[in-house]
Design an enzyme around this catalytic site. Structure first.
Site, PDB file in Angstrom:
ATOM      1  N   GLU A 140     109.294  34.795 -18.739  1.00 18.43           N
ATOM      2  CA  GLU A 140     110.698  34.401 -18.702  1.00 18.43           C
ATOM      3  C   GLU A 140     111.218  34.361 -17.195  1.00 18.43           C
ATOM      4  O   GLU A 140     112.016  33.557 -16.664  1.00 18.43           O
ATOM      5  CB  GLU A 140     111.572  35.226 -19.609  1.00 18.43           C
ATOM      6  CG  GLU A 140     111.339  35.075 -21.014  1.00 18.43           C
ATOM      7  CD  GLU A 140     111.936  36.107 -21.860  1.00 18.43           C
ATOM      8  OE1 GLU A 140     112.010  35.612 -23.254  1.00 18.43           O
ATOM      9  OE2 GLU A 140     112.798  36.904 -21.367  1.00 18.43           O
ATOM     10  N   LYS A 151     125.038  35.787 -22.348  1.00 16.39           N
ATOM     11  CA  LYS A 151     125.285  34.285 -23.210  1.00 16.39           C
ATOM     12  C   LYS A 151     126.673  33.797 -22.982  1.00 16.39           C
ATOM     13  O   LYS A 151     127.615  34.530 -22.516  1.00 16.39           O
ATOM     14  CB  LYS A 151     124.975  34.614 -24.511  1.00 16.39           C
ATOM     15  CG  LYS A 151     123.413  34.812 -24.727  1.00 16.39           C
ATOM     16  CD  LYS A 151     122.747  35.020 -26.122  1.00 16.39           C
ATOM     17  CE  LYS A 151     121.340  35.387 -26.114  1.00 16.39           C
ATOM     18  NZ  LYS A 151     121.283  35.358 -27.756  1.00 16.39           N
ATOM     19  N   ASN A 166     125.583  37.019 -30.009  1.00 16.23           N
ATOM     20  CA  ASN A 166     125.333  38.581 -29.353  1.00 16.23           C
ATOM     21  C   ASN A 166     125.313  38.828 -28.162  1.00 16.23           C
ATOM     22  O   ASN A 166     124.602  39.887 -27.563  1.00 16.23           O
ATOM     23  CB  ASN A 166     124.002  38.820 -30.185  1.00 16.23           C
ATOM     24  CG  ASN A 166     122.798  37.967 -29.913  1.00 16.23           C
ATOM     25  OD1 ASN A 166     122.890  37.112 -29.037  1.00 16.23           O
ATOM     26  ND2 ASN A 166     121.850  38.226 -30.757  1.00 16.23           N
ATOM     27  N   TYR A 224     112.564  29.606 -25.201  1.00 13.90           N
ATOM     28  CA  TYR A 224     112.340  30.371 -26.566  1.00 13.90           C
ATOM     29  C   TYR A 224     110.775  30.157 -26.932  1.00 13.90           C
ATOM     30  O   TYR A 224     110.345  30.501 -27.818  1.00 13.90           O
ATOM     31  CB  TYR A 224     113.224  30.118 -27.461  1.00 13.90           C
ATOM     32  CG  TYR A 224     114.689  30.927 -27.306  1.00 13.90           C
ATOM     33  CD1 TYR A 224     114.205  32.047 -27.542  1.00 13.90           C
ATOM     34  CD2 TYR A 224     115.621  30.063 -26.863  1.00 13.90           C
ATOM     35  CE1 TYR A 224     115.630  33.122 -27.385  1.00 13.90           C
ATOM     36  CE2 TYR A 224     116.680  31.157 -26.565  1.00 13.90           C
ATOM     37  CZ  TYR A 224     116.824  32.302 -26.798  1.00 13.90           C
ATOM     38  OH  TYR A 224     117.989  33.236 -26.641  1.00 13.90           O
ATOM     39  N   HIS A 254     120.731  37.782 -23.927  1.00 12.75           N
ATOM     40  CA  HIS A 254     119.375  37.861 -24.023  1.00 12.75           C
ATOM     41  C   HIS A 254     118.791  38.756 -23.086  1.00 12.75           C
ATOM     42  O   HIS A 254     119.235  38.984 -21.960  1.00 12.75           O
ATOM     43  CB  HIS A 254     118.797  36.320 -23.661  1.00 12.75           C
ATOM     44  CG  HIS A 254     117.467  36.295 -23.565  1.00 12.75           C
ATOM     45  ND1 HIS A 254     116.558  36.460 -24.762  1.00 12.75           N
ATOM     46  CD2 HIS A 254     116.603  36.779 -22.657  1.00 12.75           C
ATOM     47  CE1 HIS A 254     115.345  36.478 -24.359  1.00 12.75           C
ATOM     48  NE2 HIS A 254     115.251  36.729 -23.050  1.00 12.75           N
TER      49      HIS A 254
HETATM   50  P1  GDP Z   1     116.470  38.808 -29.727  1.00 15.63           P
HETATM   51  O1  GDP Z   1     115.373  39.332 -29.050  1.00 15.63           O
HETATM   52  O2  GDP Z   1     117.187  40.046 -30.302  1.00 15.63           O
HETATM   53  O3  GDP Z   1     117.624  38.152 -28.849  1.00 15.63           O
HETATM   54  O4  GDP Z   1     116.307  37.927 -30.982  1.00 15.63           O
HETATM   55  P2  GDP Z   1     115.309  36.744 -31.205  1.00 15.63           P
HETATM   56  O5  GDP Z   1     114.332  36.611 -29.880  1.00 15.63           O
HETATM   57  O6  GDP Z   1     114.658  36.937 -32.453  1.00 15.63           O
HETATM   58  O7  GDP Z   1     116.266  35.563 -31.381  1.00 15.63           O
HETATM   59  C1  GDP Z   1     116.940  34.897 -30.313  1.00 15.63           C
HETATM   60  C2  GDP Z   1     118.102  34.616 -30.808  1.00 15.63           C
HETATM   61  O8  GDP Z   1     118.259  33.456 -31.897  1.00 15.63           O
HETATM   62  C3  GDP Z   1     119.016  35.451 -30.991  1.00 15.63           C
HETATM   63  O9  GDP Z   1     119.582  36.361 -30.024  1.00 15.63           O
HETATM   64  C4  GDP Z   1     120.289  35.094 -31.976  1.00 15.63           C
HETATM   65  O10 GDP Z   1     121.372  34.419 -31.081  1.00 15.63           O
HETATM   66  C5  GDP Z   1     119.392  33.906 -32.504  1.00 15.63           C
HETATM   67  N1  GDP Z   1     118.776  34.321 -33.846  1.00 15.63           N
HETATM   68  C6  GDP Z   1     117.575  34.860 -34.108  1.00 15.63           C
HETATM   69  N2  GDP Z   1     117.475  34.782 -35.423  1.00 15.63           N
HETATM   70  C7  GDP Z   1     118.403  34.420 -35.906  1.00 15.63           C
HETATM   71  C8  GDP Z   1     118.693  34.080 -37.440  1.00 15.63           C
HETATM   72  O11 GDP Z   1     117.971  34.480 -38.349  1.00 15.63           O
HETATM   73  N3  GDP Z   1     120.008  33.423 -37.942  1.00 15.63           N
HETATM   74  C9  GDP Z   1     120.773  33.132 -36.723  1.00 15.63           C
HETATM   75  N4  GDP Z   1     121.813  32.379 -37.235  1.00 15.63           N
HETATM   76  N5  GDP Z   1     120.488  32.875 -35.491  1.00 15.63           N
HETATM   77  C10 GDP Z   1     119.430  33.666 -35.149  1.00 15.63           C
HETATM   78 MG    MG Z   2     113.789  37.654 -28.296  1.00 15.69          MG
END
Ligand code: GDP
Ligand code: MG
Length: 201
Positions: A170, A14, A156, A54, A159
């Site tokens: 994806e 990222k 973080n 997403y 991805h």
């Molecule tokens: P990942 O698969 O661990 O990357 O997590 P997800 O697919 O659930 O979410 C995608 C991305 O959205 C994450 O890597 C974070 O950058 C962001 N994100 C997810 N959940 C939250 C949340 O509750 N709050 C905020 N601020 N960002 C979030």
């Molecule tokens: Mg994810």
């Protein structure tokens, strides 16, 4: 059935990962495990590419919305909405801003259990609580508390596809078939060959 060594997963460094000069550190983690890099490019994504990315998984919105609501409640705060989809829409809007803020590097890594192992090495979504030894746990300190307080996405670094079906959707979203290279790497013999009796001369 295809050999497990042909499993592929999508990884994106990222914008914060590029800015923090962690590209080599991140790639090293996957490479040293024995995974093989089969596609790579740098680009500045458009908002449409991020939104589509997403929304490839129809369940993602519900899951991320529920996860976000739980994190608000854990802090003793009221979530912006009780509806997971509405909360997920907010996360998507923040992700669009984050992911288009600078260049990213998209990669496809191939090898046995690639999806599961890349997730294990990458660590949990929130760096604050991600495990010690994982990339997110070791190289960044962001939290739901700070991200939500500043109305932005969690930073973080990476991805990584969450499941094999997610990876299968994806990868073609980011790469055409011609951009993915099929080749042999010498170390695969040691990782995968049933018989390694030909080592001694
Ligand atoms: P990942 O698969 O661990 O990357 O997590 P997800 O697919 O659930 O979410 C995608 C991305 O959205 C994450 O890597 C974070 O950058 C962001 N994100 C997810 N959940 C939250 C949340 O509750 N709050 C905020 N601020 N960002 C979030
Ligand atoms: Mg994810």
């Amino acid at each position: 059935m295809a050999h497990p060594k042909t499993e592929q997963t999508l990884v994106i460094v990222k914008p914060d990962g590029i800015q923090r000069a962690l590209i080599g550190e991140i790639m090293k983690r996957y490479e040293r495990l024995g995974l093989k890099l089969v596609a790579l490019k740098m680009l500045v994504p458009t908002e449409a590419m991020i939104e589509q990315h997403y929304l490839l998984d129809p369940d993602w919105k519900k899951n991320v919305g529920e996860k976000a609501i739980a994190s608000y409640e854990k802090k003793g705060e009221t979530p912006p909405s009780k509806d997971p989809i509405a909360v997920a829409d907010l996360v998507v809007a923040r992700l669009k801003k984050y992911m288009t803020s600078g260049p990213v590097i998209a990669m496809v890594w191939e090898g046995a259990h690639a999806v599961e192992l890349v997730r294990k090495i990458t660590g949990g979504t929130e760096p604050r609580s991600a495990g010690v030894g994982t990339i997110r746990g070791d190289f960044v300190l962001d939290s739901y508390q700070m991200a939500d307080g500043d109305e932005r996405a969690i930073r973080n670094l990476i991805h990584a596809s969450g499941s094999v079906p997610e990876a299968r959707k994806e990868i073609p979203h980011w790469f055409s078939p011609a951009e993915i290279t099929s080749y042999r790497a010498p170390h695969e013999a040691t990782l995968y060959d049933a018989d390694i009796s030909s080592i001694l001369a």
